[in-house]
Design a protein around this motif. Structure first.
Motif, mmCIF file in Angstrom:
data_model
loop_
_atom_site.group_PDB
_atom_site.id
_atom_site.type_symbol
_atom_site.label_atom_id
_atom_site.label_comp_id
_atom_site.label_asym_id
_atom_site.label_seq_id
_atom_site.Cartn_x
_atom_site.Cartn_y
_atom_site.Cartn_z
ATOM 1 N N ASN A 284 51.565 48.837 65.909
ATOM 2 C CA ASN A 284 52.802 49.746 65.584
ATOM 3 C C ASN A 284 53.120 49.632 64.208
ATOM 4 O O ASN A 284 53.345 48.247 63.632
ATOM 5 C CB ASN A 284 54.010 49.525 66.490
ATOM 6 N N ILE A 285 52.977 50.558 63.503
ATOM 7 C CA ILE A 285 53.242 50.836 62.023
ATOM 8 C C ILE A 285 54.446 51.277 61.596
ATOM 9 O O ILE A 285 54.802 52.587 62.118
ATOM 10 C CB ILE A 285 51.936 51.388 61.169
ATOM 11 N N GLY B 186 58.258 46.507 68.703
ATOM 12 C CA GLY B 186 57.034 45.993 68.514
ATOM 13 C C GLY B 186 56.208 46.023 67.362
ATOM 14 O O GLY B 186 54.938 46.666 67.500
ATOM 15 N N LEU B 187 56.742 46.022 66.485
ATOM 16 C CA LEU B 187 56.174 46.189 64.894
ATOM 17 C C LEU B 187 55.023 45.338 64.733
ATOM 18 O O LEU B 187 55.058 44.036 65.201
ATOM 19 C CB LEU B 187 57.052 46.062 63.905
ATOM 20 N N ASN B 188 53.918 45.686 64.151
ATOM 21 C CA ASN B 188 52.774 44.944 63.714
ATOM 22 C C ASN B 188 52.446 44.831 62.364
ATOM 23 O O ASN B 188 52.048 43.900 61.711
ATOM 24 C CB ASN B 188 51.412 45.261 64.501
ATOM 25 N N SER C 241 58.398 39.192 65.047
ATOM 26 C CA SER C 241 57.496 38.088 65.572
ATOM 27 C C SER C 241 56.309 38.351 65.604
ATOM 28 O O SER C 241 55.170 37.347 65.619
ATOM 29 C CB SER C 241 58.191 37.727 67.207
ATOM 30 N N LYS C 242 55.630 39.654 65.815
ATOM 31 C CA LYS C 242 54.164 40.263 65.858
ATOM 32 C C LYS C 242 53.841 40.908 64.605
ATOM 33 O O LYS C 242 52.697 41.506 64.701
ATOM 34 C CB LYS C 242 54.111 40.877 67.192
ATOM 35 N N VAL C 243 54.666 40.576 63.560
ATOM 36 C CA VAL C 243 54.000 41.602 62.375
ATOM 37 C C VAL C 243 53.224 40.832 61.542
ATOM 38 O O VAL C 243 53.210 39.726 61.371
ATOM 39 C CB VAL C 243 55.336 41.840 61.379
ATOM 40 N N LYS D 70 46.159 44.433 63.974
ATOM 41 C CA LYS D 70 47.173 43.773 64.737
ATOM 42 C C LYS D 70 47.637 42.564 64.501
ATOM 43 O O LYS D 70 48.497 42.000 64.042
ATOM 44 C CB LYS D 70 47.015 43.969 66.121
ATOM 45 N N THR D 71 46.147 41.859 64.068
ATOM 46 C CA THR D 71 46.205 40.451 63.646
ATOM 47 C C THR D 71 45.649 40.309 62.378
ATOM 48 O O THR D 71 44.886 41.238 61.838
ATOM 49 C CB THR D 71 45.542 39.573 64.722
ATOM 50 N N PRO D 72 45.537 39.112 61.588
ATOM 51 C CA PRO D 72 44.795 38.790 60.383
ATOM 52 C C PRO D 72 43.379 38.703 60.665
ATOM 53 O O PRO D 72 42.548 38.701 59.697
ATOM 54 C CB PRO D 72 45.359 37.459 60.124
#
Length: 246
Positions: free
Chosen positions: A130-131, A146-148, A198-200, A243-245
């Motif tokens: 999510n952006i 749920g922001l990423n 937390s999930k950004v 979503k992740t690095p």
């Protein structure tokens, strides 16, 4: 998925979300020829172009995009006021109504700016998560789940703006217009902290004022306050927007 920044600020805004097979363009504020170069001329991969509002630094080249058969999405108010010419018209977006194009799902939301019907965008893709894309808005009246990844305006800081007003660098009219149409560093920070980060993976600070901001201070301040990787949207920067690095 990567994010390419082609322009961010009053000189012209344009960002590209891109992977090997598709691309979503955010804003039409630079020449389409620059977009084509950034995509290595693979224009068939363009899923569309989202435009937030009619001001020239965001929609000034909308007719070039349309002429090259790019599907442009914007609000009814933006389309009416963006001086669209020719037979091909943008497709209308309405705040709260889901748009699907390519692998992207987009929910437009109302922005707070001195334009006809400005929008921000909540964008989802399987690769990016999510952006949040929020620019040219002096605040956001809602939070997002749920922001990423985040692209958010951080246009000015109050002390810098007030000092420019005191020393005559800007007029009262300019100062008031900035306060009523753009997001300050202080509001940007409050907005970020009001959301679950937390999930950004990335926070990208966009649309910094040339005269009323301090990029290094802004970047470091947001990084320290959020604990998240923070970028300034300098022209030419490319960021891993998964979503992740990894």
């Amino acid at each position: 998925m990567i994010l390419k920044v082609l322009g961010s600020g009053s000189a012209g805004n344009c960002y590209i979300l891109e992977n090997n097979s598709e691309a979503l363009i955010l804003e039409a504020g630079i020449r389409f020829s620059e977009v084509k170069r950034a995509l290595n001329y693979d224009v068939k991969k363009i899923a569309g172009c989202l435009v937030t509002h009619e001001h020239k630094d965001h929609a000034g080249y909308i007719n070039e995009f349309l002429k090259d058969a790019v599907t442009v999405f914007a609000s009814k108010g933006t389309i009416k006021n963006a001086c669209v010419k020719g037979f091909r018209l943008p497709l209308t977006l309405t705040a709260g109504n889901l748009l699907k194009t390519g692998g992207f799902k987009i929910i437009p939301f109302e922005a707070k700016h001195d334009a006809a019907e400005p929008l921000g965008f909540f964008i989802n893709h399987a690769e990016t998560g999510n952006i949040l894309f929020a620019t040219d808005t002096y605040y956001l009246p809602c939070t997002f789940a749920g922001l990423n990844n985040i692209l958010i305006e951080c246009n000015y800081r109050s002390d810098i703006l007030e000092e420019k007003k005191r020393n005559g660098s800007i007029s009262s009219t300019q100062r008031n217009r900035t306060l009523q149409s753009h997001m300050s560093y202080e509001t940007c920070l409050k907005t970020l902290l009001a959301n679950d980060l937390s999930k950004v993976n990335n926070i990208v600070l966009i649309h910094l004022s040339t005269d009323n901001s301090n990029a290094l201070d802004f970047q470091e301040g947001i990084r320290k306050a959020t604990g998240k990787t923070t970028h300034i949207a300098d022209k030419g920067i490319v960021i891993n927007f998964n979503k992740t690095p990894f």
